[in-house]
Design a protein around this motif. Structure first.
Motif, PDB file in Angstrom:
ATOM      1  N   TRP A  65       0.869  -1.178   0.000  1.00  0.00           N
ATOM      2  CA  TRP A  65       0.000   0.000   0.000  1.00  0.00           C
ATOM      3  C   TRP A  65       0.906   1.227   0.000  1.00  0.00           C
ATOM      4  N   LEU A  66       0.708   2.115  -0.962  1.00  0.00           N
ATOM      5  CA  LEU A  66       1.422   3.389  -1.016  1.00  0.00           C
ATOM      6  C   LEU A  66       0.404   4.494  -0.836  1.00  0.00           C
ATOM      7  N   SER A  67       0.704   5.435   0.037  1.00  0.00           N
ATOM      8  CA  SER A  67      -0.183   6.570   0.276  1.00  0.00           C
ATOM      9  C   SER A  67       0.642   7.844   0.224  1.00  0.00           C
ATOM     10  N   VAL A  68       0.232   8.773  -0.628  1.00  0.00           N
ATOM     11  CA  VAL A  68       0.982  10.009  -0.811  1.00  0.00           C
ATOM     12  C   VAL A  68       0.538  11.018   0.239  1.00  0.00           C
ATOM     13  N   LYS A  69       1.476  11.374   1.105  1.00  0.00           N
ATOM     14  CA  LYS A  69       1.203  12.387   2.124  1.00  0.00           C
ATOM     15  C   LYS A  69       1.322  13.780   1.509  1.00  0.00           C
ATOM     16  N   THR A  70       2.438  14.018   0.826  1.00  0.00           N
ATOM     17  CA  THR A  70       2.639  15.289   0.119  1.00  0.00           C
ATOM     18  C   THR A  70       3.348  15.016  -1.203  1.00  0.00           C
ATOM     19  N   GLY A  71       3.129  15.890  -2.174  1.00  0.00           N
ATOM     20  CA  GLY A  71       3.822  15.782  -3.451  1.00  0.00           C
ATOM     21  C   GLY A  71       3.051  15.007  -4.493  1.00  0.00           C
ATOM     22  N   LYS A  72       3.808  14.456  -5.455  1.00  0.00           N
ATOM     23  CA  LYS A  72       3.206  13.735  -6.574  1.00  0.00           C
ATOM     24  C   LYS A  72       4.179  12.649  -7.027  1.00  0.00           C
ATOM     25  N   ILE A  73       3.635  11.443  -7.266  1.00  0.00           N
ATOM     26  CA  ILE A  73       4.449  10.327  -7.734  1.00  0.00           C
ATOM     27  C   ILE A  73       3.800   9.672  -8.945  1.00  0.00           C
ATOM     28  N   LEU A  74       4.608   8.947  -9.702  1.00  0.00           N
ATOM     29  CA  LEU A  74       4.113   8.147 -10.814  1.00  0.00           C
ATOM     30  C   LEU A  74       4.371   6.688 -10.462  1.00  0.00           C
ATOM     31  N   VAL A  75       3.305   5.879 -10.415  1.00  0.00           N
ATOM     32  CA  VAL A  75       3.431   4.450 -10.141  1.00  0.00           C
ATOM     33  C   VAL A  75       3.253   3.717 -11.468  1.00  0.00           C
ATOM     34  N   THR A  76       4.248   2.903 -11.816  1.00  0.00           N
ATOM     35  CA  THR A  76       4.188   2.111 -13.038  1.00  0.00           C
ATOM     36  C   THR A  76       4.057   0.647 -12.653  1.00  0.00           C
ATOM     37  N   LEU A  77       3.081  -0.025 -13.254  1.00  0.00           N
ATOM     38  CA  LEU A  77       2.843  -1.445 -13.009  1.00  0.00           C
ATOM     39  C   LEU A  77       3.403  -2.231 -14.189  1.00  0.00           C
ATOM     40  N   TYR A  78       4.146  -3.304 -13.869  1.00  0.00           N
ATOM     41  CA  TYR A  78       4.841  -4.082 -14.891  1.00  0.00           C
ATOM     42  C   TYR A  78       4.438  -5.555 -14.852  1.00  0.00           C
ATOM     43  N   ALA A  79       4.461  -6.176 -16.028  1.00  0.00           N
ATOM     44  CA  ALA A  79       4.373  -7.628 -16.114  1.00  0.00           C
ATOM     45  C   ALA A  79       5.744  -8.193 -15.740  1.00  0.00           C
ATOM     46  N   ARG A  80       5.812  -9.486 -15.465  1.00  0.00           N
ATOM     47  CA  ARG A  80       7.094 -10.105 -15.088  1.00  0.00           C
ATOM     48  C   ARG A  80       8.153  -9.970 -16.178  1.00  0.00           C
ATOM     49  N   ASN A  81       7.714  -9.837 -17.427  1.00  0.00           N
ATOM     50  CA  ASN A  81       8.668  -9.695 -18.526  1.00  0.00           C
ATOM     51  C   ASN A  81       9.159  -8.255 -18.687  1.00  0.00           C
ATOM     52  N   GLY A  82       8.709  -7.358 -17.808  1.00  0.00           N
ATOM     53  CA  GLY A  82       9.154  -5.960 -17.845  1.00  0.00           C
ATOM     54  C   GLY A  82       8.272  -5.040 -18.671  1.00  0.00           C
ATOM     55  N   LYS A  83       7.267  -5.579 -19.338  1.00  0.00           N
ATOM     56  CA  LYS A  83       6.354  -4.764 -20.145  1.00  0.00           C
ATOM     57  C   LYS A  83       5.454  -3.934 -19.227  1.00  0.00           C
ATOM     58  N   VAL A  84       5.276  -2.656 -19.572  1.00  0.00           N
ATOM     59  CA  VAL A  84       4.417  -1.769 -18.789  1.00  0.00           C
ATOM     60  C   VAL A  84       2.956  -2.158 -18.986  1.00  0.00           C
ATOM     61  N   ILE A  85       2.264  -2.346 -17.860  1.00  0.00           N
ATOM     62  CA  ILE A  85       0.836  -2.664 -17.886  1.00  0.00           C
ATOM     63  C   ILE A  85       0.018  -1.386 -17.807  1.00  0.00           C
ATOM     64  N   ASP A  86       0.394  -0.499 -16.861  1.00  0.00           N
ATOM     65  CA  ASP A  86      -0.371   0.734 -16.645  1.00  0.00           C
ATOM     66  C   ASP A  86       0.477   1.695 -15.815  1.00  0.00           C
ATOM     67  N   GLN A  87       0.104   2.954 -15.857  1.00  0.00           N
ATOM     68  CA  GLN A  87       0.749   3.985 -15.040  1.00  0.00           C
ATOM     69  C   GLN A  87      -0.326   4.856 -14.412  1.00  0.00           C
ATOM     70  N   LYS A  88      -0.100   5.243 -13.163  1.00  0.00           N
ATOM     71  CA  LYS A  88      -1.030   6.116 -12.451  1.00  0.00           C
ATOM     72  C   LYS A  88      -0.238   7.207 -11.740  1.00  0.00           C
ATOM     73  N   THR A  89      -0.674   8.441 -11.923  1.00  0.00           N
ATOM     74  CA  THR A  89      -0.095   9.561 -11.192  1.00  0.00           C
ATOM     75  C   THR A  89      -0.921   9.757  -9.929  1.00  0.00           C
ATOM     76  N   LEU A  90      -0.236   9.794  -8.791  1.00  0.00           N
ATOM     77  CA  LEU A  90      -0.900   9.972  -7.507  1.00  0.00           C
ATOM     78  C   LEU A  90      -0.420  11.259  -6.863  1.00  0.00           C
ATOM     79  N   GLY A  91      -1.360  12.026  -6.323  1.00  0.00           N
ATOM     80  CA  GLY A  91      -1.038  13.264  -5.628  1.00  0.00           C
ATOM     81  C   GLY A  91      -1.372  13.152  -4.151  1.00  0.00           C
ATOM     82  N   SER A  92      -1.179  14.243  -3.426  1.00  0.00           N
ATOM     83  CA  SER A  92      -1.445  14.272  -1.984  1.00  0.00           C
ATOM     84  C   SER A  92      -2.833  13.723  -1.676  1.00  0.00           C
ATOM     85  N   GLY A  93      -2.886  12.758  -0.760  1.00  0.00           N
ATOM     86  CA  GLY A  93      -4.151  12.167  -0.357  1.00  0.00           C
ATOM     87  C   GLY A  93      -4.554  10.944  -1.152  1.00  0.00           C
ATOM     88  N   ASP A  94      -3.860  10.649  -2.258  1.00  0.00           N
ATOM     89  CA  ASP A  94      -4.166   9.474  -3.066  1.00  0.00           C
ATOM     90  C   ASP A  94      -3.377   8.269  -2.553  1.00  0.00           C
TER      91      ASP A  94
END
Length: 132
Positions: A65-94
């Motif tokens: 579980w990742l919870s952003v207290k302050t700032g902004k992050i980009l979370v990238t989800l990968y398959a085991r082969n390294g291929k990008v599945i999806d990306q989500k930008t999370l900001g404060s409170g997300d």
């Protein structure tokens, strides 16, 4: 926001403006992490209690579980082969619950995030499999 791969739920994103009616759980009853939200009016008191386990629980997947207290992050989800599945930008409170999928995090802004991992983790290296 639910993220699927091959019809399997791999992540849940919780935005800071999420609302719930009284008590609402967002994860399946069998999921190792039970993520819910309790909304109550002023004056409501929960009866003091403790959670216990009647028999040992076998956890077969490690989730995070990742919870952003302050700032902004980009979370990238990968398959085991390294291929990008999806990306989500999370900001404060997300927040995001990462379930059975590889992931990376990029700090887009100076940020502070809470991490909740299933443990115990004996050390930071042995408990991870790196894709690169």
């Amino acid at each position: 926001e639910k993220i699927y791969r091959n019809k399997k739920l791999i992540a849940l994103v919780f935005r800071k403006n999420l609302k719930a009616k009284e008590v609402e759980f967002f994860t399946d009853d069998k999921n190792p992490f039970q993520i819910g939200m309790h909304t109550g009016e002023k004056g409501i008191k929960l009866v003091p209690h403790i959670h216990y386990v009647k028999k040992p629980i076998a956890i077969k997947t490690a989730q995070e579980w990742l919870s952003v207290k302050t700032g902004k992050i980009l979370v990238t989800l990968y398959a085991r082969n390294g291929k990008v599945i999806d990306q989500k930008t999370l900001g404060s409170g997300d927040s995001i619950l990462i379930m059975e999928v590889s992931h990376g995090v990029e700090f887009i802004q100076n940020s502070s995030i809470f991490l909740i991992k299933q443990g115990p983790h004996l050390d930071n290296i042995q408990s991870k499999i790196f894709l690169k």
